[in-house]
Scaffold this motif. Structure first.
Motif, PDB file in Angstrom:
ATOM      1  N   ILE A 171      -6.545 -25.663  -0.688  1.00 43.50           N
ATOM      2  CA  ILE A 171      -5.743 -26.858  -0.445  1.00 43.50           C
ATOM      3  C   ILE A 171      -4.421 -26.728  -1.191  1.00 43.50           C
ATOM      4  O   ILE A 171      -4.404 -26.617  -2.423  1.00 43.50           O
ATOM      5  CB  ILE A 171      -6.485 -28.127  -0.914  1.00 43.50           C
ATOM      6  CG1 ILE A 171      -7.899 -28.182  -0.315  1.00 43.50           C
ATOM      7  CG2 ILE A 171      -5.690 -29.378  -0.540  1.00 43.50           C
ATOM      8  CD1 ILE A 171      -8.788 -29.239  -0.951  1.00 43.50           C
ATOM      9  N   LEU A 172      -3.313 -26.750  -0.450  1.00 45.90           N
ATOM     10  CA  LEU A 172      -1.990 -26.765  -1.054  1.00 45.90           C
ATOM     11  C   LEU A 172      -1.715 -28.190  -1.492  1.00 45.90           C
ATOM     12  O   LEU A 172      -1.733 -29.117  -0.662  1.00 45.90           O
ATOM     13  CB  LEU A 172      -0.930 -26.308  -0.057  1.00 45.90           C
ATOM     14  CG  LEU A 172      -0.795 -24.796   0.218  1.00 45.90           C
ATOM     15  CD1 LEU A 172      -2.096 -24.190   0.696  1.00 45.90           C
ATOM     16  CD2 LEU A 172       0.310 -24.545   1.235  1.00 45.90           C
ATOM     17  N   SER A 199       1.063 -25.071   5.111  1.00 42.20           N
ATOM     18  CA  SER A 199      -0.388 -24.972   5.285  1.00 42.20           C
ATOM     19  C   SER A 199      -0.737 -24.539   6.703  1.00 42.20           C
ATOM     20  O   SER A 199      -1.725 -23.819   6.921  1.00 42.20           O
ATOM     21  CB  SER A 199      -1.056 -26.311   4.966  1.00 42.20           C
ATOM     22  OG  SER A 199      -0.793 -27.278   5.980  1.00 42.20           O
ATOM     23  N   LYS A 200       0.069 -24.976   7.664  1.00 43.88           N
ATOM     24  CA  LYS A 200      -0.176 -24.573   9.052  1.00 43.88           C
ATOM     25  C   LYS A 200      -0.002 -23.070   9.210  1.00 43.88           C
ATOM     26  O   LYS A 200      -0.834 -22.397   9.841  1.00 43.88           O
ATOM     27  CB  LYS A 200       0.777 -25.314   9.980  1.00 43.88           C
ATOM     28  CG  LYS A 200       0.618 -24.938  11.451  1.00 43.88           C
ATOM     29  CD  LYS A 200       1.586 -25.729  12.323  1.00 43.88           C
ATOM     30  CE  LYS A 200       1.430 -25.350  13.793  1.00 43.88           C
ATOM     31  NZ  LYS A 200       2.374 -26.110  14.644  1.00 43.88           N
ATOM     32  N   ILE A 201       1.052 -22.567   8.613  1.00 48.59           N
ATOM     33  CA  ILE A 201       1.297 -21.132   8.709  1.00 48.59           C
ATOM     34  C   ILE A 201       0.213 -20.352   7.988  1.00 48.59           C
ATOM     35  O   ILE A 201      -0.277 -19.323   8.480  1.00 48.59           O
ATOM     36  CB  ILE A 201       2.678 -20.778   8.121  1.00 48.59           C
ATOM     37  CG1 ILE A 201       3.782 -21.536   8.867  1.00 48.59           C
ATOM     38  CG2 ILE A 201       2.920 -19.273   8.179  1.00 48.59           C
ATOM     39  CD1 ILE A 201       3.863 -21.239  10.338  1.00 48.59           C
ATOM     40  N   ALA A 202      -0.162 -20.843   6.820  1.00 53.23           N
ATOM     41  CA  ALA A 202      -1.164 -20.139   6.002  1.00 53.23           C
ATOM     42  C   ALA A 202      -2.594 -20.431   6.441  1.00 53.23           C
ATOM     43  O   ALA A 202      -3.536 -19.831   5.921  1.00 53.23           O
ATOM     44  CB  ALA A 202      -0.995 -20.533   4.545  1.00 53.23           C
ATOM     45  N   GLY A 234       2.061 -35.687   9.225  1.00 52.61           N
ATOM     46  CA  GLY A 234       1.868 -34.399   9.876  1.00 52.61           C
ATOM     47  C   GLY A 234       0.481 -33.863   9.568  1.00 52.61           C
ATOM     48  O   GLY A 234      -0.529 -34.528   9.815  1.00 52.61           O
ATOM     49  N   ARG A 235       0.419 -32.682   8.992  1.00 57.32           N
ATOM     50  CA  ARG A 235      -0.859 -32.062   8.623  1.00 57.32           C
ATOM     51  C   ARG A 235      -1.281 -32.404   7.197  1.00 57.32           C
ATOM     52  O   ARG A 235      -2.344 -31.970   6.744  1.00 57.32           O
ATOM     53  CB  ARG A 235      -0.741 -30.539   8.725  1.00 57.32           C
ATOM     54  CG  ARG A 235      -0.636 -29.990  10.138  1.00 57.32           C
ATOM     55  CD  ARG A 235      -0.363 -28.495  10.099  1.00 57.32           C
ATOM     56  NE  ARG A 235      -1.300 -27.781   9.228  1.00 57.32           N
ATOM     57  CZ  ARG A 235      -2.456 -27.265   9.633  1.00 57.32           C
ATOM     58  NH1 ARG A 235      -2.830 -27.395  10.907  1.00 57.32           N
ATOM     59  NH2 ARG A 235      -3.246 -26.619   8.798  1.00 57.32           N
ATOM     60  N   THR A 236      -0.454 -33.161   6.487  1.00 58.93           N
ATOM     61  CA  THR A 236      -0.684 -33.383   5.062  1.00 58.93           C
ATOM     62  C   THR A 236      -1.377 -34.717   4.810  1.00 58.93           C
ATOM     63  O   THR A 236      -0.908 -35.772   5.260  1.00 58.93           O
ATOM     64  CB  THR A 236       0.647 -33.352   4.288  1.00 58.93           C
ATOM     65  OG1 THR A 236       1.313 -32.122   4.550  1.00 58.93           O
ATOM     66  CG2 THR A 236       0.409 -33.483   2.787  1.00 58.93           C
TER      67      THR A 236
END
Length: 306
Positions: free
Chosen positions: A239-240, A260-263, A281-283
């Motif tokens: 988890i970033l 996080s999406k890229i990773a 978003g994704r966060t």
């Protein structure tokens, strides 16, 4: 309903239920209004119009008095915020059960226990985990099989079988699917003091979010010079994580989500001056207060969308 009328009503209910009830008193401020006893059960009752009017300090005193008297604290009120208390539902105010006069009557006079408890987000029920597990195994269903039927994860089913509560609509779907009851009733006189009330200290040190996450079993690696302040590892998940006041961290939320999406990792921002949770978003953006109500790493993963 006036305070005097409400006190009369509560007194009448307890007498009808066979309790001996103390005399009313008018000393202010007061932590409780009535004491009632029957067959070894002692209740220390606070009667209010709005349960929100019971402060943390008042709840602490009510809890402390009840504990030393060998009794159970109970709040009886009509409203919470702008809504009337639901009949048959249990609310919680600083760890103490709060109910309406109608629910009081149902429980002590009609012997009908409440099934539902109110919590932020709606009405919830307690699942009898052993019954649910037996029903699932009798149908030769895996955790994942039942999860697909109910539209939840296998981990969530595992938590239900471990005794975790669920929303009313999920409980109804479970009972309709198995055509039998799985909801546990709530026993108002089985009160366990909340952790904040244990001992004689009113103030309990609050761990920082990062310390608290470590308490949940997560490995923590703090960083300097990165868009996020920490990497959290739990059950092969990474988890970033950003942390700080909203003005500082929210601006980073979208960037952390993109990274996080890229990773192919999770993203989370813990906000010190925010009290709820939402997705940017994704966060996952979660307030520090909300974070401290998470009980384990699996619950956090559920919030992250795992």
């Amino acid at each position: 309903m006036s305070q005097d009328r409400q006190l009369q009503l509560v007194t009448s209910v307890m007498i009808t239920a066979g309790f001996d009830v103390s005399e009313r008193f008018t000393i202010r401020p007061r932590s409780f209004d009535l004491i009632a006893r029957n067959n070894g059960t002692l209740l220390v009752i606070k009667v209010v119009s709005h349960i929100d009017s019971v402060s943390e300090e008042g709840a602490f005193d009510l809890e402390l008095i009840s504990r030393h008297l060998g009794g159970v604290p109970l709040i009886v009120g009509e409203r919470a915020r702008e809504a009337e208390l639901e009949r048959g539902a249990v609310y919680v105010r600083y760890g103490i059960y709060a109910i309406s006069p109608a629910t009081l009557y149902d429980y002590f006079v009609e012997k009908i226990p409440p099934l539902v408890y109110a919590s932020p987000g709606g009405l919830y029920v307690n699942i009898d985990g052993e019954v649910l597990r037996d029903l699932r195994e009798k149908r030769n269903m895996s955790l994942g099989d039942l999860g697909q039927v109910l539209g939840v994860s296998r981990r969530t089913i595992s938590k239900y079988e471990g005794g975790m509560g669920t929303t009313l609509d999920v409980a109804i779907r479970i009972e309709e699917f198995f055509n039998t009851g799985v909801v546990e009733s709530i026993d108002l006189i089985r009160h366990e003091p909340p952790k904040a009330m244990e001992g004689e200290q009113k103030e309990v040190p609050i761990r920082s979010p990062m310390e608290y996450l470590e308490q949940l079993g997560m490995q923590l690696h703090t960083l300097h010079g990165a868009p996020f302040q920490a990497l959290l590892m739990f059950e092969k998940h990474t988890i970033l994580t950003g942390y700080g006041p909203a003005q500082k961290v929210v601006k980073r939320a979208a960037l952390i989500g993109n990274l996080s999406k890229i990773a192919k990792k999770h993203a989370m921002c813990v906000i010190t001056d925010y009290h709820k949770q939402k997705m940017i978003g994704r966060t996952l953006v979660i307030g520090e207060e909300r974070l401290h109500r998470i009980e384990n790493g699996f619950e956090l993963l559920d919030l992250l969308g795992d």
